[in-house]
Write an enzyme that holds these catalytic residues in place. Structure first.
Site, mmCIF file in Angstrom:
data_model
loop_
_atom_site.group_PDB
_atom_site.id
_atom_site.type_symbol
_atom_site.label_atom_id
_atom_site.label_comp_id
_atom_site.label_asym_id
_atom_site.label_seq_id
_atom_site.Cartn_x
_atom_site.Cartn_y
_atom_site.Cartn_z
ATOM 1 N N GLU A 271 -70.224 -76.415 15.644
ATOM 2 C CA GLU A 271 -68.979 -75.653 15.478
ATOM 3 C C GLU A 271 -68.873 -74.503 16.480
ATOM 4 O O GLU A 271 -67.991 -73.652 16.357
ATOM 5 C CB GLU A 271 -68.884 -75.127 14.043
ATOM 6 C CG GLU A 271 -68.784 -76.275 13.040
ATOM 7 C CD GLU A 271 -68.619 -75.810 11.606
ATOM 8 O OE1 GLU A 271 -67.773 -76.362 10.905
ATOM 9 O OE2 GLU A 271 -69.359 -74.893 11.186
ATOM 10 N N TYR B 169 -58.024 -52.410 0.492
ATOM 11 C CA TYR B 169 -59.146 -52.756 1.363
ATOM 12 C C TYR B 169 -58.981 -54.130 1.994
ATOM 13 O O TYR B 169 -59.400 -54.355 3.130
ATOM 14 C CB TYR B 169 -60.492 -52.616 0.631
ATOM 15 C CG TYR B 169 -60.971 -51.199 0.739
ATOM 16 C CD1 TYR B 169 -61.781 -50.809 1.807
ATOM 17 C CD2 TYR B 169 -60.551 -50.231 -0.157
ATOM 18 C CE1 TYR B 169 -62.167 -49.489 1.959
ATOM 19 C CE2 TYR B 169 -60.931 -48.913 -0.017
ATOM 20 C CZ TYR B 169 -61.744 -48.552 1.044
ATOM 21 O OH TYR B 169 -62.118 -47.246 1.206
HETATM 22 ZN ZN ZN Z 1 -67.762 -75.048 9.161
#
Ligand code: ZN
Length: 210
Positions: free
Chosen positions: A73, A119
């Site tokens: 990835e 937040y």
């Molecule tokens: Zn992934």
């Protein structure tokens, strides 16, 4: 950051994400930008057991210079670095609640998550959703690149978040805020809920985001 420090910081961050239950198995990958390329976690590695000396060092075009084979990835990281000059670190996980949100039936144009807390708006901001593509489909890279121009926080449908930060800590805090907001989203399911108004979000953006 010097390369040796970046290697140590990346491994420490991997351990922290495992300790906090934000990654499991060999999922998740991290990277840090260097002056002449970037470091990314190797393929099939557990983020809790990284070896600083074996991290994959890539040049700015994404070619392996040394270390183990990079995560499959790694291209997600490259797509973001290519278009975000301010990004020096990226965290990608399959964190449970974020992944659950990524599997919801999102309506086009609607916020991926409602602005439940200040937040969330300050740390994560405008979360972008990238449609599902099978792993390896080059359209995924193109889609990530397109939205990363405007978004530091991206959610890949039926997959998980990709978070760019000005530092590893910055990316970690945004990821944790996103995961907690995803939890709140499910906790609130079925309860009448009042997210922040558009005016309240705009006020936060004026004061806390550039
Ligand atoms: Zn992934």
């Amino acid at each position: 950051m010097r390369e040796s420090e970046a290697r140590e910081a990346l491994c420490r961050m991997g351990e922290l994400l495992v300790r906090r239950g934000l990654v499991h198995g060999s999922t998740g990958n991290l990277s840090v930008r260097l002056d002449d390329g970037w470091l990314v976690t190797p393929t099939n590695s557990s983020l809790g057991e990284l070896d600083p000396a074996r991290l994959s060092r890539l040049d700015s075009a994404g070619r392996l210079l040394d270390g183990d084979q990079p995560s499959k990835e790694a291209f997600l990281h490259r797509c973001v670095y290519d278009v975000r000059g301010d990004a020096t670190a990226i965290i990608h996980t399959h964190s449970t609640h974020c992944a659950a949100v990524s599997c919801l039936d999102h309506k086009p144009g609607a916020p991926v998550l409602p602005p439940l807390t200040a937040y969330y708006v300050m740390r994560v901001g405008d979360l972008a959703l990238v449609p599902y593509y099978r792993p390896g489909d080059e359209r995924l890279a193109l889609a990530v690149k397109e939205v990363a121009v405007k978004h530091a926080a991206i959610l890949l449908a039926n997959h998980g978040p990709v978070i760019a930060g000005k530092s590893l800590k910055d990316a970690q805090y945004a990821l944790e805020e996103l995961e907690e907001t995803a939890k709140l989203h499910f906790l609130l399911h079925g309860h009448p809920t009042r997210p922040l108004t558009a005016e309240q979000v705009a006020e936060l953006n004026v004061h806390f985001r550039n």
